[in-house]
Structures are given as structure tokens and as C-alpha cells.
Design an enzyme around this catalytic site. Structure first.
Site, PDB file in Angstrom:
ATOM      1  N   HIS A  85      17.022  51.836 -59.254  1.00  0.00           N
ATOM      2  CA  HIS A  85      18.462  51.960 -59.492  1.00  0.00           C
ATOM      3  C   HIS A  85      19.071  50.574 -59.693  1.00  0.00           C
ATOM      4  CE1 HIS A  85      18.265  55.859 -56.938  1.00  0.00           C
ATOM      5  NE2 HIS A  85      18.487  56.222 -58.176  1.00  0.00           N
TER       6      HIS A  85
ATOM      7  N   SER B 211      13.846  57.854 -55.614  1.00  0.00           N
ATOM      8  CA  SER B 211      14.283  58.094 -54.234  1.00  0.00           C
ATOM      9  C   SER B 211      13.327  59.064 -53.550  1.00  0.00           C
ATOM     10  CB  SER B 211      15.695  58.685 -54.225  1.00  0.00           C
ATOM     11  OG  SER B 211      16.597  57.788 -54.793  1.00  0.00           O
TER      12      SER B 211
ATOM     13  N   LYS C  21      21.939  69.721 -54.061  1.00  0.00           N
ATOM     14  CA  LYS C  21      20.653  69.204 -54.523  1.00  0.00           C
ATOM     15  C   LYS C  21      19.543  69.381 -53.486  1.00  0.00           C
ATOM     16  CE  LYS C  21      18.614  65.604 -57.133  1.00  0.00           C
ATOM     17  NZ  LYS C  21      18.601  64.305 -57.682  1.00  0.00           N
TER      18      LYS C  21
ATOM     19  N   ARG D  40      12.727  56.609 -67.092  1.00  0.00           N
ATOM     20  CA  ARG D  40      11.408  56.122 -66.688  1.00  0.00           C
ATOM     21  C   ARG D  40      10.304  56.686 -67.568  1.00  0.00           C
ATOM     22  NH1 ARG D  40      12.540  57.990 -60.717  1.00  0.00           N
ATOM     23  NH2 ARG D  40      13.289  59.623 -62.087  1.00  0.00           N
TER      24      ARG D  40
HETATM   25  O1  PNS Z   1      20.306  60.658 -59.316  1.00  0.00           O
HETATM   26  P1  PNS Z   1      20.434  62.034 -59.887  1.00  0.00           P
HETATM   27  O2  PNS Z   1      20.384  63.059 -58.777  1.00  0.00           O
HETATM   28  O3  PNS Z   1      19.465  62.312 -60.990  1.00  0.00           O
HETATM   29  O4  PNS Z   1      21.890  62.111 -60.534  1.00  0.00           O
HETATM   30  C1  PNS Z   1      22.350  63.322 -61.070  1.00  0.00           C
HETATM   31  C2  PNS Z   1      23.872  63.242 -61.273  1.00  0.00           C
HETATM   32  C3  PNS Z   1      24.572  62.946 -59.965  1.00  0.00           C
HETATM   33  C4  PNS Z   1      24.192  62.164 -62.265  1.00  0.00           C
HETATM   34  C5  PNS Z   1      24.313  64.634 -61.813  1.00  0.00           C
HETATM   35  O5  PNS Z   1      23.890  65.639 -60.948  1.00  0.00           O
HETATM   36  C6  PNS Z   1      25.817  64.728 -61.986  1.00  0.00           C
HETATM   37  O6  PNS Z   1      26.343  64.257 -62.963  1.00  0.00           O
HETATM   38  N1  PNS Z   1      26.501  65.360 -61.003  1.00  0.00           N
HETATM   39  C7  PNS Z   1      27.930  65.527 -60.992  1.00  0.00           C
HETATM   40  C8  PNS Z   1      28.309  66.971 -61.353  1.00  0.00           C
HETATM   41  C9  PNS Z   1      28.166  67.160 -62.857  1.00  0.00           C
HETATM   42  O7  PNS Z   1      28.925  66.645 -63.633  1.00  0.00           O
HETATM   43  N2  PNS Z   1      27.107  67.880 -63.274  1.00  0.00           N
HETATM   44  C10 PNS Z   1      26.790  68.040 -64.664  1.00  0.00           C
HETATM   45  C11 PNS Z   1      27.256  69.331 -65.211  1.00  0.00           C
HETATM   46  S1  PNS Z   1      26.368  70.687 -64.465  1.00  0.00           S
END
Ligand code: PNS
Length: 167
Positions: free
Chosen positions: A17, A131, A41, A93
Site C-alpha cells: 500500500h 493484508s 468484508k 499486482r
Molecule cells: O483494499 P480493498 O478491500 O481491495 O478495497 C476495496 C474498496 C474499499 C476500495 C472497495 O470495497 C470500495 O470502494 N468500497 C466502498 C464502497 C463502494 O463504493 N463499493 C463499490 C460499489 S459496490
């Protein structure tokens, strides 16, 4: 003034990150690390609370002048709009990331066509960093050198009831 959001669950923030955040901070005027609540999640939600994830991220980015950290619990497109960001930056990645990110980017595009989705390729030494991997290794009392900072490693060790590692 080009402002971008680097979003994620950051459960916890890794050196992978930090690579994306650092490189974004060199490309843009301002970077906001958006820590998503991500309560849905995983089977039990994130390991760290939102406050803990924000605190760890803040301490990791403290050397980067144009980077701030903010939690959010709404749609990413809404959060990005509310902070005045022109784009969302994520790291890629491998092709497995691409499938997921491609879907998310398409979805976000439907929700807000003006918000750009940008991707930076992970540096080779961070290709395997996540993570999930950090949590798995920490849980088994393994070393996280090259995966997280010592502060994050010790935060993980504390979660799993393990003694901290000395600097
Ligand atoms: O580190 P991650 O878990 O891959 O990040 C995912 C994240 C937080 C970027 C994604 O889940 C997100 O954008 N969440 C906010 C809610 C949202 O806008 N979801 C997308 C439409 S379902």
C-alpha cells in the site's frame, strides 16, 4: 490542484500500500488515503477496527507532506467527490487483481463518469504483498519483514496475543 484518493480497507496497511501511496504522492499535488469501513468484508469483517486502521495508516504516512488519511463509510465515488478528488488510484499486482479492479472500475464509472480510475503497477518486490498474507503470517508467528513496517507487525502480533518484536 490535482487531488486523488487511494482507497482500500487497509486491514492493515502494508508496504505494498505504501508503495502505491508514495508513488501517488510524487505524481499528484494531494493524496487522500480513504480507509473504507468495509464492515461486510470477509466472514467476520476486518480484523482491525476502522479507528485502528486509520491510526495505523496515519502513522505510516506521517513522513509524506501531501498525504492525509480519512475514513469513509459511503460509496467510493461519493467519498471521492466530497473531497474534491479527480481520480482514484489503486495498485495492480497481478492479473487476478485486474479482474476485480476492472469490475470495480466499471461499476464506479456507471456511478460517476467524471471520476477517473488510475492504476499503478506494483513494484516487483511487492507483487506478493497483501493484508491477507500479512495476517496469515503474523497469526502463525512468522516474520513480516518486507511486508509491513515494524509498527504494523507489532499491531498484528498484539491482535494475535504475541509478544512485540524489538526494533
Ligand atoms: O483494499 P480493498 O478491500 O481491495 O478495497 C476495496 C474498496 C474499499 C476500495 C472497495 O470495497 C470500495 O470502494 N468500497 C466502498 C464502497 C463502494 O463504493 N463499493 C463499490 C460499489 S459496490
Amino acid at each position: 490542484m490535482r487531488k486523488v484518493v487511494v482507497p482500500g480497507t487497509f486491514d492493515p496497511i502494508t508496504l505494498g500500500h505504501m508503495d502505491v501511496i508514495t508513488r501517488s504522492s510524487q505524481l499528484f499535488d494531494e493524496v487522500i488515503v480513504g480507509v473504507a469501513a468495509s464492515q461486510g468484508k470477509g466472514a467476520h469483517g476486518p480484523l482491525f477496527t476502522l479507528d485502528e486502521r486509520v491510526a495505523l495508516a496515519k502513522s505510516e504516512v506521517k513522513g509524506l507532506d501531501n498525504v492525509t488519511v480519512q475514513p469513509f463509510d459511503n460509496l467510493l465515488v461519493e467519498f471521492a467527490r466530497s473531497v474534491g478528488a479527480c481520480a482514484v488510484v489503486k495498485g495492480l499486482r497481478a492479473t487476478t487483481d485486474f479482474e476485480y479492479e476492472f469490475q470495480m472500475a466499471a461499476l464506479n464509472y456507471r456511478l460517476d463518469k467524471d471520476l477517473e480510475a488510475l492504476f499503478v503497477m506494483s513494484s516487483p518486490e511487492h507483487m506478493y504483498v497483501s493484508s491477507s498474507v500479512a495476517k496469515e503470517i503474523a497469526r502463525m508467528d512468522g516474520p513480516l519483514k518486507g511486508i509491513t513496517s515494524l509498527a504494523v507487525e507489532n499491531a498484528l502480533r498484539a491482535k494475535y496475543g504475541l509478544d512485540p518484536i524489538e526494533a
